[in-house]
Scaffold this motif. Structure first.
Motif, PDB file in Angstrom:
ATOM      1  N   GLY A 209       5.113  -6.182   0.898  1.00  0.00           N
ATOM      2  CA  GLY A 209       4.770  -4.767   0.830  1.00  0.00           C
ATOM      3  C   GLY A 209       5.980  -3.907   0.535  1.00  0.00           C
ATOM      4  O   GLY A 209       5.898  -2.927  -0.220  1.00  0.00           O
ATOM      5  N   SER A 210       7.124  -4.277   1.088  1.00  0.00           N
ATOM      6  CA  SER A 210       8.371  -3.542   0.820  1.00  0.00           C
ATOM      7  C   SER A 210       8.786  -3.698  -0.634  1.00  0.00           C
ATOM      8  O   SER A 210       9.259  -2.747  -1.251  1.00  0.00           O
ATOM      9  CB  SER A 210       9.481  -4.038   1.748  1.00  0.00           C
ATOM     10  OG  SER A 210       9.169  -3.722   3.084  1.00  0.00           O
ATOM     11  N   VAL A 211       8.601  -4.901  -1.179  1.00  0.00           N
ATOM     12  CA  VAL A 211       8.918  -5.130  -2.593  1.00  0.00           C
ATOM     13  C   VAL A 211       8.012  -4.283  -3.479  1.00  0.00           C
ATOM     14  O   VAL A 211       8.478  -3.664  -4.443  1.00  0.00           O
ATOM     15  CB  VAL A 211       8.819  -6.632  -2.950  1.00  0.00           C
ATOM     16  CG1 VAL A 211       8.855  -6.855  -4.452  1.00  0.00           C
ATOM     17  CG2 VAL A 211       9.933  -7.419  -2.268  1.00  0.00           C
ATOM     18  N   LEU A 212       6.727  -4.241  -3.152  1.00  0.00           N
ATOM     19  CA  LEU A 212       5.804  -3.391  -3.923  1.00  0.00           C
ATOM     20  C   LEU A 212       6.220  -1.929  -3.857  1.00  0.00           C
ATOM     21  O   LEU A 212       6.209  -1.225  -4.857  1.00  0.00           O
ATOM     22  CB  LEU A 212       4.376  -3.532  -3.399  1.00  0.00           C
ATOM     23  CG  LEU A 212       3.627  -4.797  -3.753  1.00  0.00           C
ATOM     24  CD1 LEU A 212       2.286  -4.830  -3.037  1.00  0.00           C
ATOM     25  CD2 LEU A 212       3.435  -4.925  -5.248  1.00  0.00           C
ATOM     26  N   ARG A 213       6.602  -1.494  -2.667  1.00  0.00           N
ATOM     27  CA  ARG A 213       7.046  -0.104  -2.484  1.00  0.00           C
ATOM     28  C   ARG A 213       8.313   0.160  -3.294  1.00  0.00           C
ATOM     29  O   ARG A 213       8.441   1.198  -3.944  1.00  0.00           O
ATOM     30  CB  ARG A 213       7.267   0.182  -1.005  1.00  0.00           C
ATOM     31  CG  ARG A 213       7.577   1.614  -0.707  1.00  0.00           C
ATOM     32  CD  ARG A 213       7.542   1.840   0.812  1.00  0.00           C
ATOM     33  NE  ARG A 213       7.853   3.186   1.152  1.00  0.00           N
ATOM     34  CZ  ARG A 213       7.001   4.198   1.126  1.00  0.00           C
ATOM     35  NH1 ARG A 213       5.768   3.992   0.741  1.00  0.00           N
ATOM     36  NH2 ARG A 213       7.369   5.402   1.461  1.00  0.00           N
ATOM     37  N   GLN A 214       9.263  -0.776  -3.258  1.00  0.00           N
ATOM     38  CA  GLN A 214      10.506  -0.628  -4.015  1.00  0.00           C
ATOM     39  C   GLN A 214      10.220  -0.629  -5.510  1.00  0.00           C
ATOM     40  O   GLN A 214      10.818   0.140  -6.253  1.00  0.00           O
ATOM     41  CB  GLN A 214      11.497  -1.740  -3.667  1.00  0.00           C
ATOM     42  CG  GLN A 214      12.833  -1.587  -4.352  1.00  0.00           C
ATOM     43  CD  GLN A 214      13.546  -0.296  -3.994  1.00  0.00           C
ATOM     44  OE1 GLN A 214      13.530   0.133  -2.847  1.00  0.00           O
ATOM     45  NE2 GLN A 214      14.157   0.337  -4.960  1.00  0.00           N
ATOM     46  N   SER A 215       9.309  -1.474  -5.933  1.00  0.00           N
ATOM     47  CA  SER A 215       8.927  -1.505  -7.339  1.00  0.00           C
ATOM     48  C   SER A 215       8.353  -0.160  -7.764  1.00  0.00           C
ATOM     49  O   SER A 215       8.652   0.345  -8.843  1.00  0.00           O
ATOM     50  CB  SER A 215       7.906  -2.616  -7.580  1.00  0.00           C
ATOM     51  OG  SER A 215       7.522  -2.658  -8.916  1.00  0.00           O
ATOM     52  N   ALA A 216       7.548   0.437  -6.893  1.00  0.00           N
ATOM     53  CA  ALA A 216       7.012   1.759  -7.180  1.00  0.00           C
ATOM     54  C   ALA A 216       8.138   2.788  -7.243  1.00  0.00           C
ATOM     55  O   ALA A 216       8.127   3.692  -8.076  1.00  0.00           O
ATOM     56  CB  ALA A 216       5.981   2.162  -6.124  1.00  0.00           C
ATOM     57  N   HIS A 217       9.140   2.624  -6.359  1.00  0.00           N
ATOM     58  CA  HIS A 217      10.299   3.524  -6.367  1.00  0.00           C
ATOM     59  C   HIS A 217      11.057   3.384  -7.685  1.00  0.00           C
ATOM     60  O   HIS A 217      11.474   4.380  -8.276  1.00  0.00           O
ATOM     61  CB  HIS A 217      11.210   3.216  -5.181  1.00  0.00           C
ATOM     62  CG  HIS A 217      12.444   4.063  -5.140  1.00  0.00           C
ATOM     63  ND1 HIS A 217      12.416   5.415  -4.840  1.00  0.00           N
ATOM     64  CD2 HIS A 217      13.748   3.751  -5.381  1.00  0.00           C
ATOM     65  CE1 HIS A 217      13.648   5.898  -4.897  1.00  0.00           C
ATOM     66  NE2 HIS A 217      14.467   4.914  -5.216  1.00  0.00           N
ATOM     67  N   ASN A 218      11.230   2.162  -8.157  1.00  0.00           N
ATOM     68  CA  ASN A 218      11.912   1.941  -9.436  1.00  0.00           C
ATOM     69  C   ASN A 218      11.113   2.541 -10.585  1.00  0.00           C
ATOM     70  O   ASN A 218      11.686   3.052 -11.540  1.00  0.00           O
ATOM     71  CB  ASN A 218      12.142   0.447  -9.666  1.00  0.00           C
ATOM     72  CG  ASN A 218      13.177  -0.111  -8.724  1.00  0.00           C
ATOM     73  OD1 ASN A 218      13.967   0.618  -8.123  1.00  0.00           O
ATOM     74  ND2 ASN A 218      13.154  -1.415  -8.548  1.00  0.00           N
ATOM     75  N   THR A 219       9.786   2.488 -10.481  1.00  0.00           N
ATOM     76  CA  THR A 219       8.937   3.113 -11.491  1.00  0.00           C
ATOM     77  C   THR A 219       9.163   4.615 -11.513  1.00  0.00           C
ATOM     78  O   THR A 219       9.202   5.227 -12.575  1.00  0.00           O
ATOM     79  CB  THR A 219       7.455   2.789 -11.215  1.00  0.00           C
ATOM     80  OG1 THR A 219       7.272   1.379 -11.272  1.00  0.00           O
ATOM     81  CG2 THR A 219       6.545   3.469 -12.211  1.00  0.00           C
TER      82      THR A 219
END
Length: 141
Positions: free
Chosen positions: A106-116
């Motif tokens: 979930g943290s990786v998904l959140r970070q990926s969204a942050h990178n987006t």
């Protein structure tokens, strides 16, 4: 997925992968109710980075919708509300590990969204439903 929670699609690929992995790893080794509960724990962990600060009822209902994508209704409530008696001594520690893996994903998904956000200008502090349209690449994980 549940139409009441369109943000469930954001988590769907990881939920599907976790269900398959739990089946492959544990089917025939532990009870069906233990697998169901481990799955519910993973889903709770997966959604925690995005929903820990939200209304707890909303977080739980999203978890219910995600778990319901794999479990029939007669097993759903048991998986969400009770901890089955372990059939193996290691099952209890596996629960914490599996939930922790969910939090990591979930943290990786959140970070990926942050990178987006950095490349597209989408606000990662927005609700996941507001970010869905800009994260289509995550569906290909």
């Amino acid at each position: 997925m549940d139409n009441q929670f369109p943000e469930a699609e954001f988590f769907a690929p990881k939920v599907e992968a976790a269900w398959s992995a739990l089946q492959l790893q544990y089917a025939g080794r532990i009870s069906e109710s233990e697998i169901d509960h481990l799955f519910a724990c993973f889903v709770m962990g997966l959604t925690t980075p995005d929903y820990a600060e939200q209304e707890p009822t909303l977080h739980f209902e999203l978890c219910r919708a995600l778990v319901a994508s794999k479990l029939p209704s007669e097993r759903l409530e048991t998986a969400l509300h009770s901890v089955p008696e372990p059939t193996q001594p290691w099952v209890e520690s596996a629960r914490g590990i599996i939930e922790g893996k969910g939090v990591q994903m979930g943290s990786v998904l959140r970070q990926s969204a942050h990178n987006t956000e950095k490349t597209t200008g989408v606000d990662t502090n927005s609700k996941p439903t507001e970010r869905l349209g800009n994260n289509e690449e995550m569906y290909n994980d």
